[in-house]
Design a protein around this motif. Structure first.
Motif, PDB file in Angstrom:
ATOM      1  N   TYR A 150       0.724  -1.287   0.044  1.00 34.74           N
ATOM      2  CA  TYR A 150      -0.076  -0.043  -0.017  1.00 34.74           C
ATOM      3  C   TYR A 150       0.887   1.199  -0.169  1.00 34.74           C
ATOM      4  N   LEU A 174      -6.609   1.688  -8.998  1.00 35.79           N
ATOM      5  CA  LEU A 174      -7.329   0.479  -8.923  1.00 35.79           C
ATOM      6  C   LEU A 174      -6.270  -0.086  -7.732  1.00 35.79           C
ATOM      7  N   GLN A 175      -4.855  -0.035  -7.929  1.00 32.16           N
ATOM      8  CA  GLN A 175      -4.006  -0.792  -6.927  1.00 32.16           C
ATOM      9  C   GLN A 175      -4.149  -0.275  -5.570  1.00 32.16           C
ATOM     10  N   ALA A 177      -6.907   1.174  -4.207  1.00 28.31           N
ATOM     11  CA  ALA A 177      -8.094   0.682  -3.788  1.00 28.31           C
ATOM     12  C   ALA A 177      -7.965  -0.499  -3.286  1.00 28.31           C
ATOM     13  N   SER A 178      -7.314  -1.442  -3.878  1.00 31.53           N
ATOM     14  CA  SER A 178      -7.164  -3.050  -3.637  1.00 31.53           C
ATOM     15  C   SER A 178      -6.345  -3.129  -2.302  1.00 31.53           C
ATOM     16  N   TYR A 179      -5.167  -2.507  -2.239  1.00 23.35           N
ATOM     17  CA  TYR A 179      -4.325  -2.708  -1.039  1.00 23.35           C
ATOM     18  C   TYR A 179      -4.841  -2.034   0.047  1.00 23.35           C
ATOM     19  N   ILE A 181      -7.964  -1.331   0.677  1.00 24.47           N
ATOM     20  CA  ILE A 181      -9.428  -1.838   1.310  1.00 24.47           C
ATOM     21  C   ILE A 181      -8.807  -3.164   2.143  1.00 24.47           C
ATOM     22  N   GLY A 225     -16.683  -0.592  -1.237  1.00 21.66           N
ATOM     23  CA  GLY A 225     -15.915  -1.633  -1.752  1.00 21.66           C
ATOM     24  C   GLY A 225     -14.983  -1.160  -2.774  1.00 21.66           C
ATOM     25  N   SER A 226     -14.364  -2.044  -3.485  1.00 23.36           N
ATOM     26  CA  SER A 226     -13.259  -1.493  -4.522  1.00 23.36           C
ATOM     27  C   SER A 226     -14.023  -0.183  -5.548  1.00 23.36           C
ATOM     28  N   ASP A 227     -14.893  -0.660  -6.166  1.00 15.11           N
ATOM     29  CA  ASP A 227     -15.701   0.287  -7.050  1.00 15.11           C
ATOM     30  C   ASP A 227     -15.826   1.584  -6.460  1.00 15.11           C
ATOM     31  N   VAL A 230     -12.766   3.283  -5.841  1.00 21.64           N
ATOM     32  CA  VAL A 230     -12.134   4.164  -7.243  1.00 21.64           C
ATOM     33  C   VAL A 230     -12.876   5.283  -7.537  1.00 21.64           C
TER      34      VAL A 230
END
Lengths: 356, 195
Positions: A150, A174-175, A177-179, A181, A225-227, A230
């Motif tokens: 992150y 995207l990255q 957000a992913s790490y 979350i 969530g991820s969306d 983002v």
């Protein structure tokens, strides 16, 4: 116990030689500047491969020496060693080189209680995040991996914001957000678990008559969530481009100590904050023991000073079981009251240790 | 001895070679027969003249296009994207992959000042568009920069009709759980898949 002997050469102001520590508890008593904290730092360095006092390895050499070394020997003859010479640090376990200092942490996990811990209680969000990241990292290599990923993605994103690389930013969103979350969810879980350990422990030593607990206030809501994240990042694009930095994410998370009226730290006295910081370390040690099934080594550096006698007694009673404990005291403190069978007591003067 | 020191100094600049190893190599050269030393010097000296980049995929080759790109046996609808030319040799050693390659030459890293323009992405897009590529397998390392580059490639290939996939990560095949390092295990758990 992890250490029956600590050997040091040219380390801070400690006299060269060996200090016998073959006891569950070791007390070091002395005036300020005589080597008490440096001794604890030697033990800590043997547990973590680095100092708890910050600074560079080069600074740990006595009187500007260009090399220093430490070696800890266990009752079974096993050993770990940390040596520094001309900018190069070497870590060895039983005489064999160790590549990653995480190996030392796995061998002898230590929890240090020191004055600087007050920062966790006073309220700087960055220091509190550090504490909870450390608590999680002690028991989860996956958490360390996620945190590093992150931070690296965040740095890259901030650079891309400064460079105004809009196409790369879409990907970095995207990255991050992913790490992020993943990190948020792990922090939420550890905050819940930690709160259950911390709140009753703090009440048992502070006796405030109300519950003081830990509350996690994530920068991104727990239901996002991820969306959603983002979309949130995209919505803040213009402002973030103008400032050249990421304005939301786990690097903006907060941990708050709350009571019935809200933020406890805002209204707590210095003594209560001191007690809170000490209880955080107790809960950290209990968390480590609970998750890993192992007892840590405890290092307590002059931390009872600001507590009244009754709170000192309660704090000492609340200390968790440890593989071995090292305490430092000023000469005027009632350290004899805390001695147990087999406790070794040293007096230190100018880095020289005398066993009483 | 200046000549010896000079050789040790230049050998120590090689990756993975410290001054001690460099000195051992230099003394070995000194003790070796003249014919071997001349052959070693000639092979090193001619390496960069003989080996160049393939004009199609960007991997190392002595003949352009490279052996893989010119082979009628390779599946041109399948393109594996790697960061460096030596990654091609690593994958080829498995003898498992039957498609062709595309070497990026770098990974996107804003912190190092490397943007998409520094990668051979326009050629990749042209290959996918013009050569009927049905699948692009991204084989960048599982690092933050490797992930950034993979996601970026997925973005630029959107609408191309090609499927974009990524190499799986986790426990090595044939490796027992007890020998897997903790980080690999931790990542494997996070990336677990349904059966």
């Amino acid at each position: 116990m992890p250490f029956s002997r600590i050997e040091s050469v040219s380390f801070r102001n400690l006299a060269d030689g060996a200090i016998q520590t073959e006891a569950p508890s070791v007390f070091v008593v002395g005036e300020n500047g005589q080597g008490k904290s440096n001794f604890l730092d030697a033990v800590y360095t043997l547990c973590y491969g680095s100092s708890f006092r910050g600074g560079q390895d080069a600074d740990a050499g006595r009187d500007g020496e260009r090399s220093w070394s430490l070696r800890g020997v266990g009752p079974d003859g096993s050993s770990c060693a940390v040596a520094w010479e001309s900018g190069i640090k070497a870590i060895k376990e039983d005489g064999k080189p160790v590549r990653d200092r995480k190996r030392l942490v796995e061998r002898n996990p230590a929890i240090v209680f020191c004055h600087e811990d007050m920062e966790f209680a006073r309220g700087e969000p960055e220091r509190r995040r550090f504490f909870f990241d450390q608590t999680a990292s002690l028991v989860s290599v996956g958490y360390i991996d996620l945190l590093r990923a992150y931070r690296r993605a965040l740095k890259a994103r901030n650079q891309a914001l400064k460079d105004r690389s809009l196409d790369v930013l879409e990907v970095l969103d995207l990255q991050v957000a992913s790490y992020g979350i993943g990190l948020r969810d792990e922090r939420a879980a550890i905050a819940r678990e930690f709160d259950e350990r911390f709140a009753p422990r703090f009440e048992s030593v502070a006796r405030l008559g109300q519950r003081v607990g830990v509350s996690y206030r994530p920068s991104w809501r727990l239901d996002e969530g991820s969306d959603d994240v983002v979309a949130r990042l995209a919505a803040a694009r213009d402002r973030e481009l103008a400032l050249g930095t990421s304005l939301s994410g786990p690097h903006r998370d907060r941990f708050v100590f709350t009571d019935d009226s809200g933020d406890f730290s805002d209204r707590a006295s210095t003594g209560q904050l001191r007690l809170l910081s000490l209880t955080l370390r107790i809960a950290q040690a209990e968390h480590y023991a609970g998750v890993s099934g192992r007892r840590p080594t405890l290092l307590l550096d002059d931390v009872l000073l600001e507590l009244d006698p009754e709170k000192r007694r309660r704090f000492m009673e609340a200390l968790p079981e440890a593989e071995q404990s090292f305490f430092t005291f000023l000469p005027g403190e009632p350290y004899r009251d805390y001695q147990r069978d087999g406790t070794i007591v040293y007096w230190t003067d100018d880095g020289r240790f005398t066993r009483t | 001895m200046k000549a010896l020191d000079d050789l040790v100094g230049i050998l120590a600049r090689l990756p993975g070679i410290g001054r001690k190893s460099a000195a051992r190599i230099a003394f070995h050269v000194l003790k070796s027969d003249d014919q071997y030393v001349a052959l070693l010097a000639e092979r090193i000296g001619s390496l960069k003249e003989k080996v160049r980049f393939c004009s199609v995929c960007g991997s190392y080759t002595e003949d352009d296009p490279c052996e893989v790109c010119s082979s009628p046996m390779r599946d041109r609808s399948l393109v594996c994207v790697v960061e460096q030319a030596q990654d091609v040799l690593t994958i080829e050693a498995s003898r498992e992959y039957r498609g062709v390659y595309h070497v990026l030459g770098a990974l996107i890293s804003p912190l190092d000042g490397i943007g998409p323009d520094a990668l051979r992405l326009d050629r990749l897009v042209a290959r996918v568009r013009d050569q009927g590529v049905s699948e692009v397998v991204i084989a960048t390392n599982p690092t933050v920069e490797g992930d950034t580059t993979a996601l970026y490639i997925k973005k630029v290939l959107e609408g191309s009709g090609a499927r974009v996939t990524r190499l799986a990560t986790g426990i090595p095949v044939g490796g027992d759980l007890e020998y897997a390092d903790k980080l690999t295990l931790a990542r494997s758990f996070r990336g677990r898949v349904a059966l």
